[in-house]
Design a protein around this motif. Structure first.
Motif, PDB file in Angstrom:
ATOM      1  N   VAL A 403     -13.847 -46.799 -20.873  1.00  0.00           N
ATOM      2  CA  VAL A 403     -13.631 -47.846 -20.366  1.00  0.00           C
ATOM      3  C   VAL A 403     -13.622 -48.340 -19.017  1.00  0.00           C
ATOM      4  O   VAL A 403     -14.251 -47.752 -18.635  1.00  0.00           O
ATOM      5  N   ARG A 404     -13.592 -49.073 -18.667  1.00  0.00           N
ATOM      6  CA  ARG A 404     -13.870 -50.274 -18.108  1.00  0.00           C
ATOM      7  C   ARG A 404     -13.216 -50.700 -16.779  1.00  0.00           C
ATOM      8  O   ARG A 404     -11.964 -51.070 -16.731  1.00  0.00           O
ATOM      9  N   ALA A 405     -13.713 -50.733 -15.942  1.00  0.00           N
ATOM     10  CA  ALA A 405     -13.222 -51.110 -14.278  1.00  0.00           C
ATOM     11  C   ALA A 405     -13.223 -52.415 -13.811  1.00  0.00           C
ATOM     12  O   ALA A 405     -14.992 -52.609 -14.186  1.00  0.00           O
ATOM     13  N   VAL A 406     -12.322 -52.944 -13.539  1.00  0.00           N
ATOM     14  CA  VAL A 406     -11.919 -54.975 -13.557  1.00  0.00           C
ATOM     15  C   VAL A 406     -11.754 -54.705 -12.095  1.00  0.00           C
ATOM     16  O   VAL A 406     -10.767 -54.057 -11.675  1.00  0.00           O
ATOM     17  N   PRO A 407     -11.945 -56.135 -11.608  1.00  0.00           N
ATOM     18  CA  PRO A 407     -11.130 -56.299 -10.374  1.00  0.00           C
ATOM     19  C   PRO A 407     -10.118 -57.157 -10.341  1.00  0.00           C
ATOM     20  O   PRO A 407      -9.968 -57.299 -12.120  1.00  0.00           O
ATOM     21  N   PRO A 408      -9.275 -57.472  -9.913  1.00  0.00           N
ATOM     22  CA  PRO A 408      -7.473 -57.759 -10.671  1.00  0.00           C
ATOM     23  C   PRO A 408      -7.497 -58.971 -11.373  1.00  0.00           C
ATOM     24  O   PRO A 408      -6.991 -59.409 -12.183  1.00  0.00           O
ATOM     25  N   ASP A 409      -8.536 -59.901 -11.088  1.00  0.00           N
ATOM     26  CA  ASP A 409      -8.672 -60.949 -11.820  1.00  0.00           C
ATOM     27  C   ASP A 409      -9.456 -61.394 -12.663  1.00  0.00           C
ATOM     28  O   ASP A 409     -10.030 -62.119 -13.852  1.00  0.00           O
ATOM     29  N   GLY A 410      -9.815 -60.021 -13.363  1.00  0.00           N
ATOM     30  CA  GLY A 410     -10.670 -59.287 -14.100  1.00  0.00           C
ATOM     31  C   GLY A 410      -9.792 -59.416 -15.615  1.00  0.00           C
ATOM     32  O   GLY A 410     -10.555 -59.181 -16.882  1.00  0.00           O
ATOM     33  N   LEU A 411      -8.991 -58.972 -15.554  1.00  0.00           N
ATOM     34  CA  LEU A 411      -8.457 -59.321 -16.731  1.00  0.00           C
ATOM     35  C   LEU A 411      -7.763 -60.733 -17.520  1.00  0.00           C
ATOM     36  O   LEU A 411      -7.557 -61.911 -16.662  1.00  0.00           O
ATOM     37  N   ARG A 412      -7.615 -60.681 -18.962  1.00  0.00           N
ATOM     38  CA  ARG A 412      -7.761 -61.379 -19.511  1.00  0.00           C
ATOM     39  C   ARG A 412      -6.043 -61.945 -19.690  1.00  0.00           C
ATOM     40  O   ARG A 412      -5.790 -63.178 -21.075  1.00  0.00           O
ATOM     41  N   SER A 413      -5.145 -60.849 -19.652  1.00  0.00           N
ATOM     42  CA  SER A 413      -3.514 -60.955 -20.220  1.00  0.00           C
ATOM     43  C   SER A 413      -3.056 -61.794 -19.501  1.00  0.00           C
ATOM     44  O   SER A 413      -2.095 -62.024 -19.778  1.00  0.00           O
ATOM     45  N   GLY A 414      -2.793 -62.484 -18.111  1.00  0.00           N
ATOM     46  CA  GLY A 414      -2.269 -63.275 -17.682  1.00  0.00           C
ATOM     47  C   GLY A 414      -1.318 -62.058 -16.610  1.00  0.00           C
ATOM     48  O   GLY A 414      -1.900 -61.641 -15.934  1.00  0.00           O
ATOM     49  N   HIS A 415      -0.177 -63.315 -16.758  1.00  0.00           N
ATOM     50  CA  HIS A 415       0.344 -61.842 -14.942  1.00  0.00           C
ATOM     51  C   HIS A 415       1.556 -61.993 -15.697  1.00  0.00           C
ATOM     52  O   HIS A 415       2.233 -61.263 -14.648  1.00  0.00           O
ATOM     53  N   ALA A 416       1.699 -61.762 -16.993  1.00  0.00           N
ATOM     54  CA  ALA A 416       3.443 -61.322 -17.505  1.00  0.00           C
ATOM     55  C   ALA A 416       2.514 -59.919 -18.814  1.00  0.00           C
ATOM     56  O   ALA A 416       2.641 -59.153 -18.542  1.00  0.00           O
ATOM     57  N   LYS A 417       2.412 -60.787 -19.717  1.00  0.00           N
ATOM     58  CA  LYS A 417       2.343 -59.203 -20.657  1.00  0.00           C
ATOM     59  C   LYS A 417       1.153 -58.729 -20.738  1.00  0.00           C
ATOM     60  O   LYS A 417       0.099 -60.140 -20.531  1.00  0.00           O
ATOM     61  N   ARG A 418       1.080 -57.352 -20.439  1.00  0.00           N
ATOM     62  CA  ARG A 418      -0.189 -57.277 -21.186  1.00  0.00           C
ATOM     63  C   ARG A 418      -0.760 -57.291 -22.532  1.00  0.00           C
ATOM     64  O   ARG A 418       0.683 -57.301 -23.226  1.00  0.00           O
ATOM     65  N   ARG A 419      -2.667 -57.505 -23.062  1.00  0.00           N
ATOM     66  CA  ARG A 419      -2.358 -57.304 -24.347  1.00  0.00           C
ATOM     67  C   ARG A 419      -3.200 -55.812 -24.195  1.00  0.00           C
ATOM     68  O   ARG A 419      -4.039 -55.622 -23.857  1.00  0.00           O
ATOM     69  N   LEU A 420      -2.628 -55.825 -25.477  1.00  0.00           N
ATOM     70  CA  LEU A 420      -3.272 -54.874 -25.922  1.00  0.00           C
ATOM     71  C   LEU A 420      -4.012 -55.133 -27.702  1.00  0.00           C
ATOM     72  O   LEU A 420      -4.366 -53.818 -28.566  1.00  0.00           O
ATOM     73  N   ASP A 421      -4.373 -56.246 -28.356  1.00  0.00           N
ATOM     74  CA  ASP A 421      -5.162 -56.288 -29.196  1.00  0.00           C
ATOM     75  C   ASP A 421      -5.880 -57.981 -29.341  1.00  0.00           C
ATOM     76  O   ASP A 421      -6.355 -58.786 -29.440  1.00  0.00           O
ATOM     77  N   LEU A 422      -6.592 -57.743 -27.805  1.00  0.00           N
ATOM     78  CA  LEU A 422      -7.262 -59.093 -27.828  1.00  0.00           C
ATOM     79  C   LEU A 422      -8.719 -58.651 -28.218  1.00  0.00           C
ATOM     80  O   LEU A 422      -9.273 -57.534 -28.586  1.00  0.00           O
TER      81      LEU A 422
END
Length: 425
Positions: A403-422
């Motif tokens: 489990v890693r902490a990231v800043p709000p702009d550190g996600l690659r999912s975009g602004h809508a759907k969370r990604r569970l298979d990156l």
């Protein structure tokens, strides 16, 4: 609470009743007239005119990719087209709606949302913040027809603009996506609204997530409605506060099959059925004309399909969506998207997250730090919900979940759907 009785299902028994069999035969015949490739398929199977669901072919991504998603349909000149993510060939999928399809969809949403918001005065503000697609395109019409002052927010605008508009409009009814709401709740300056009803669509939204959202806004858990739909089918199902299950809309005839009965799935893709009524979800819609929704393979694995007697009428319902058949996470063995989302809602309530495959499962969550207690809670919960994964970790065959902490702009999912298979890299 209304009296409830239930019967678990593996196949849709009502389809064999004479009235439903005739309806099913007429539905397939209508699609055969509109789509020559579907007629050819029925003829090859000797199923043209059959109302027995087991005679009718499965309609999956292979057939649709070859004959529907990227094909021209000159026989449907009045169709509206909605685009979604790409096919295996790289082209975007085009899903067609007739005017009657659009009207039926709006009527289904209007009936559901009308009942759900019945204690909200008409003329109140309702806002849709949904991204793109059919649900977003139709939400404002639904709200207007219900008598609300309707607004929507351009998906492409920055998060702080979403917050500013919402704080100015102060919606009493808010329709959004779980990932969008998670991000709105993390925004600075902060979201300051007091909705009376919240509806979400597009991501897994398990009970722990809905309970946190309700608590955050001072609502009862039943004031947060999870809506299940797809661009191919339209409105499919919704969470029911009375039963704790998801109820299908009346135009839907569902069934489940063991994933191994589906063509084209590899051993990696398969999700073992937990019990009777669980497996790969197939849907037939009696309200879609410009999509061949007859035994359509949704790609979802569900648990606990059953028939209920609820509030004086018979409905189909299921317990939970476990995840996508070809998109679930694996950490040695499979972890359901539902379980992972439930765990994260319990340990990191309101925090956006995504999961990636980086030589094992890595969960990225928007946070300053990850405490030892939080990491232990995530790992313990995964061990409890996925004992096969726990055994492989204990045996040293795979490493611990990270489990890693990231800043709000550190996600690659975009602004809508969370990604569970990156996939990393």
């Amino acid at each position: 609470m209304p009296h409830i009785t239930a019967t678990a299902l593996r196949a849709p028994a009502p389809a064999q009743a004479p009235a439903r069999a005739a309806e099913l035969a007429a539905l397939a015949a209508g699609h055969a007239q509109r789509f020559p490739w579907y007629r050819d398929l029925l003829l090859r199977r000797g199923a043209l005119g059959s109302g027995d669901s087991s005679d009718l072919p499965l309609v999956g991504t292979g057939l649709l990719g070859a004959h529907y998603y990227t094909a021209e349909h000159p026989q449907l000149p009045d169709a509206s087209a909605y685009l979604t993510s790409g096919t295996s060939g790289g082209q975007r999928k085009r899903i067609l709606y007739s005017p009657a399809d659009d009207d039926a969809y709006v009527a289904q949403r209007r009936a559901l949302f009308g009942e759900f918001t019945q204690d909200v005065p008409r003329g109140a503000v309702a806002v849709a913040d949904l991204g793109t697609g059919h649900a977003a395109a139709s939400a404002r019409r639904v709200f207007l027809e219900l008598g609300f002052e309707a607004h929507d927010i351009d998906f492409t605008r920055p998060v702080d603009e979403h917050v500013k508009k919402l704080n100015a409009w102060q919606p009493q009814v808010f329709f959004t996506m779980p990932m969008i709401l998670d991000r709105l709740l993390q925004a600075s300056p902060g979201l300051d609204i007091r909705p009376r009803k919240i509806m979400v669509v597009g991501d897994v939204a398990p009970p722990a997530w809905r309970a946190h959202v309700a608590e955050r806004f001072g609502l009862r858990p039943g004031d947060v409605l999870d809506v299940f739909g797809s661009i191919e089918i339209g409105a499919i199902a919704y969470s029911c506060a009375d039963t704790g299950l998801y109820h299908f809309h009346d135009h839907i005839l569902p069934e489940v099959l063991p994933p191994e009965d589906l063509p084209g799935l590899t051993e990696h893709d398969r999700v073992p059925s937990r019990r009777e009524g669980s497996g790969a979800l197939l849907l037939t819609s009696f309200a879609r004309s410009y999509f061949p929704a007859v035994r359509y393979v949704t790609g979802d694995a569900v648990t606990g399909l059953r028939r209920l007697r609820h509030a004086g009428r018979e409905v189909f319902a299921f317990e939970r969506i476990d995840g996508r058949l070809a998109g679930d996470l694996k950490h040695g063995e499979r972890i359901s998207n539902h379980d992972l989302t439930q765990i994260m809602a319990e340990v990191f309530p309101g925090r956006p997250f995504e999961a990636a495959d980086d030589d094992g499962l890595v969960i990225r969550v928007v946070a300053d730090t990850i405490g030892d207690g939080q990491l232990a809670a995530v790992r313990t919960a995964i061990d409890r919900q996925a004992p096969d994964v726990a055994q492989m970790i204990a045996s040293g065959l795979v490493g611990p979940v990270r489990v890693r902490a990231v800043p709000p702009d550190g996600l690659r999912s975009g602004h809508a759907k969370r990604r569970l298979d990156l996939k990393e890299g």
